[in-house]
Design a protein around this motif. Structure first.
Motif, short mmCIF file in Angstrom:
data_model
loop_
_atom_site.label_atom_id
_atom_site.label_comp_id
_atom_site.label_asym_id
_atom_site.label_seq_id
_atom_site.Cartn_x
_atom_site.Cartn_y
_atom_site.Cartn_z
N VAL A 186 -38.30 6.83 -71.42
CA VAL A 186 -37.83 8.18 -71.08
C VAL A 186 -36.67 8.10 -70.10
CG1 VAL A 186 -38.48 10.39 -70.05
CG2 VAL A 186 -40.13 9.15 -71.48
N LEU A 187 -36.84 7.28 -69.06
CA LEU A 187 -35.77 7.10 -68.08
C LEU A 187 -34.51 6.54 -68.73
CD1 LEU A 187 -37.86 5.69 -65.10
CD2 LEU A 187 -36.93 7.99 -65.31
N LYS A 188 -34.69 5.58 -69.61
CA LYS A 188 -33.53 5.01 -70.32
C LYS A 188 -32.79 6.07 -71.11
CE LYS A 188 -32.26 1.37 -73.61
NZ LYS A 188 -32.77 0.26 -74.46
N ASN A 189 -33.54 6.90 -71.83
CA ASN A 189 -32.92 7.96 -72.63
C ASN A 189 -32.16 8.97 -71.78
OD1 ASN A 189 -33.90 6.87 -75.01
ND2 ASN A 189 -35.70 8.20 -75.08
N ASN A 190 -32.56 9.08 -70.52
CA ASN A 190 -31.93 10.05 -69.62
C ASN A 190 -30.94 9.41 -68.66
OD1 ASN A 190 -33.33 12.25 -70.74
ND2 ASN A 190 -35.13 11.83 -69.50
N GLY A 191 -30.44 8.24 -69.02
CA GLY A 191 -29.38 7.60 -68.26
C GLY A 191 -29.82 6.52 -67.30
N GLY A 192 -31.10 6.24 -67.22
CA GLY A 192 -31.59 5.18 -66.34
C GLY A 192 -32.52 5.71 -65.27
N GLY A 193 -31.98 6.55 -64.39
CA GLY A 193 -32.81 7.18 -63.36
C GLY A 193 -33.43 6.19 -62.40
N ALA A 194 -34.66 6.50 -61.96
CA ALA A 194 -35.30 5.68 -60.94
C ALA A 194 -36.81 5.74 -61.06
CB ALA A 194 -34.87 6.13 -59.54
N LEU A 195 -37.45 4.66 -60.63
CA LEU A 195 -38.90 4.55 -60.57
C LEU A 195 -39.29 4.13 -59.16
CD1 LEU A 195 -41.76 4.29 -61.92
CD2 LEU A 195 -41.17 1.90 -62.36
N VAL A 196 -40.17 4.90 -58.53
CA VAL A 196 -40.63 4.61 -57.18
C VAL A 196 -42.13 4.32 -57.22
CG1 VAL A 196 -40.94 5.53 -54.84
CG2 VAL A 196 -38.88 6.09 -56.15
N GLN A 197 -42.54 3.22 -56.60
CA GLN A 197 -43.96 2.86 -56.54
C GLN A 197 -44.44 2.86 -55.09
OE1 GLN A 197 -46.46 2.47 -58.49
NE2 GLN A 197 -47.88 1.59 -57.02
N LEU A 198 -45.54 3.59 -54.84
CA LEU A 198 -46.16 3.60 -53.52
C LEU A 198 -47.04 2.37 -53.38
CD1 LEU A 198 -46.05 5.73 -51.15
CD2 LEU A 198 -45.00 6.40 -53.31
N ASN A 199 -46.58 1.42 -52.62
CA ASN A 199 -47.36 0.24 -52.29
C ASN A 199 -47.92 0.40 -50.88
OD1 ASN A 199 -47.27 -1.23 -54.77
ND2 ASN A 199 -45.11 -1.61 -54.39
N SER A 200 -47.86 -0.60 -50.02
CA SER A 200 -48.50 -0.50 -48.71
C SER A 200 -48.10 -1.71 -47.87
CB SER A 200 -50.03 -0.47 -48.88
OG SER A 200 -50.70 -0.61 -47.65
N VAL A 201 -48.25 -1.59 -46.55
CA VAL A 201 -48.14 -2.80 -45.73
C VAL A 201 -49.21 -3.80 -46.13
CG1 VAL A 201 -47.04 -1.68 -43.75
CG2 VAL A 201 -49.54 -1.79 -43.88
N ALA A 202 -50.32 -3.29 -46.70
CA ALA A 202 -51.39 -4.17 -47.17
C ALA A 202 -50.97 -4.98 -48.40
CB ALA A 202 -52.64 -3.36 -47.50
N SER A 203 -49.80 -4.69 -48.98
CA SER A 203 -49.25 -5.54 -50.03
C SER A 203 -48.86 -6.90 -49.49
CB SER A 203 -48.00 -4.88 -50.64
OG SER A 203 -48.27 -3.60 -51.12
N LEU A 204 -48.56 -6.95 -48.19
CA LEU A 204 -48.04 -8.15 -47.55
C LEU A 204 -49.03 -8.80 -46.60
CD1 LEU A 204 -44.55 -6.69 -46.64
CD2 LEU A 204 -45.11 -8.09 -48.60
N LYS A 205 -49.90 -7.99 -46.00
CA LYS A 205 -50.85 -8.46 -45.00
C LYS A 205 -52.24 -7.97 -45.37
CE LYS A 205 -53.03 -9.17 -41.01
NZ LYS A 205 -53.60 -10.49 -40.66
N SER A 206 -53.15 -8.89 -45.64
CA SER A 206 -54.51 -8.49 -45.99
C SER A 206 -55.29 -8.13 -44.73
CB SER A 206 -55.23 -9.61 -46.74
OG SER A 206 -56.51 -9.19 -47.15
N PHE A 207 -56.09 -7.08 -44.83
CA PHE A 207 -56.95 -6.65 -43.74
C PHE A 207 -58.39 -6.85 -44.18
CE2 PHE A 207 -52.94 -4.45 -43.37
CZ PHE A 207 -52.66 -4.53 -42.01
N ALA A 208 -59.17 -7.54 -43.37
CA ALA A 208 -60.50 -8.00 -43.80
C ALA A 208 -61.38 -6.89 -44.34
CB ALA A 208 -61.20 -8.70 -42.63
N ASP A 209 -61.41 -5.74 -43.67
CA ASP A 209 -62.27 -4.65 -44.11
C ASP A 209 -61.74 -3.95 -45.35
OD1 ASP A 209 -64.02 -5.15 -42.06
OD2 ASP A 209 -63.19 -3.60 -40.73
N PHE A 210 -60.50 -4.24 -45.70
CA PHE A 210 -59.87 -3.64 -46.89
C PHE A 210 -59.33 -4.75 -47.79
CE2 PHE A 210 -59.22 -0.93 -43.16
CZ PHE A 210 -59.95 0.19 -43.53
N ALA A 211 -60.08 -5.83 -47.92
CA ALA A 211 -59.59 -7.01 -48.63
C ALA A 211 -59.31 -6.71 -50.10
CB ALA A 211 -60.58 -8.15 -48.50
#
Length: 249
Positions: free
Chosen positions: A124-149
């Protein structure tokens, strides 16, 4: 070159509350022509329409249901910016008896859900000229927290997929942004016991549109996120954002 949301058509998952609802408001405030509010509950968009008016279009999307995502891609064939905000968090350490089931659930939503969204909406994005995709990640993507492993593991995987999407979608002129908030004041943060240190969701919304405008791959909303981002920046610039040959061991 960057992406300007003014006059564009946007889709936001998890749009009915928390960070997603604030992103919807910020997109409209910055001049978005239309925002598809992707939500899981049929009929759950009435309050959104009441709040934001006729530029808001509710859309049924469940990140665990591929058919709902495919149907949404057909209905939102004019979308130019996809913001995949929806995600879930289970409070589970690696030693928790429920760790495996928690991780399976988080992977299905946070990782497989992203893949489902990307596969459905990239054309869909390609058909409309490319556009953009945003993904909500987290600081937990880089640093694991024991209670939220398990959550940290799912977000690390999501971040890895986001990096791959950045390279895969470059050829169709689709900008990709990976957003890494620290604790943000939402029901999810309250349920996880992080309310005391959580910061306003508007920080996330603002950082998304600033990263899009400046063609930045990473966005770091909030105090903790900025600290992590500053420490991570040299590695990100040298490795993540550089044009390296694909030679995994």
């Amino acid at each position: 070159m960057g992406f300007d949301v003014n006059g564009k058509t946007v889709l936001v998952t998890g749009a009915n509350r928390g960070i997603g609802r604030v992103i919807v408001g910020e997109a409209l405030a910055r001049g978005a022509k239309k925002v598809y509010a992707a939500i899981r509950e049929p009929g759950g968009g009435h309050s959104l329409v009441s709040e934001f008016g006729d530029r808001l279009v509710p859309l049924l999307v469940d990140l665990q249901d591929e058919s709902s995502i495919r149907n949404a891609a057909e209905q939102a064939a004019d979308v130019e910016l996809v913001i995949n905000n929806a995600g879930i968090l289970k409070t589970a350490s690696a030693l928790d008896p429920e760790a495996i089931s928690a991780l399976q659930f988080e992977l299905d939503v946070n990782v497989f859900g992203l893949i489902r969204m990307a596969q459905a909406f990239a054309p869909v994005l390609k058909n409309n000229g490319g556009g953009a995709l945003v993904q909500l990640n987290s600081v937990a993507s880089l640093k694991s927290f024991a209670d939220f492993a398990t959550y940290s593991a799912s977000k690390a995987a999501s971040y890895s997929i986001t990096q791959g999407l950045r390279d895969s979608l470059a050829g169709q002129n689709t900008q990709v942004v990976s957003v890494h908030p620290g604790p943000i004041a939402t029901d999810m943060a309250d349920d996880a016991g992080l309310g005391a240190i959580a910061e306003p969701p508007i920080l996330v919304a603002q950082s998304i549109f600033e990263a899009l405008a400046h063609d930045d791959f990473h966005a770091w909303p909030g105090t903790m996120a900025r600290q992590v981002g500053q420490a991570y920046r040299p590695f990100a610039e040298a490795v993540i954002e550089s044009a390296m040959e694909e030679t995994p061991a």
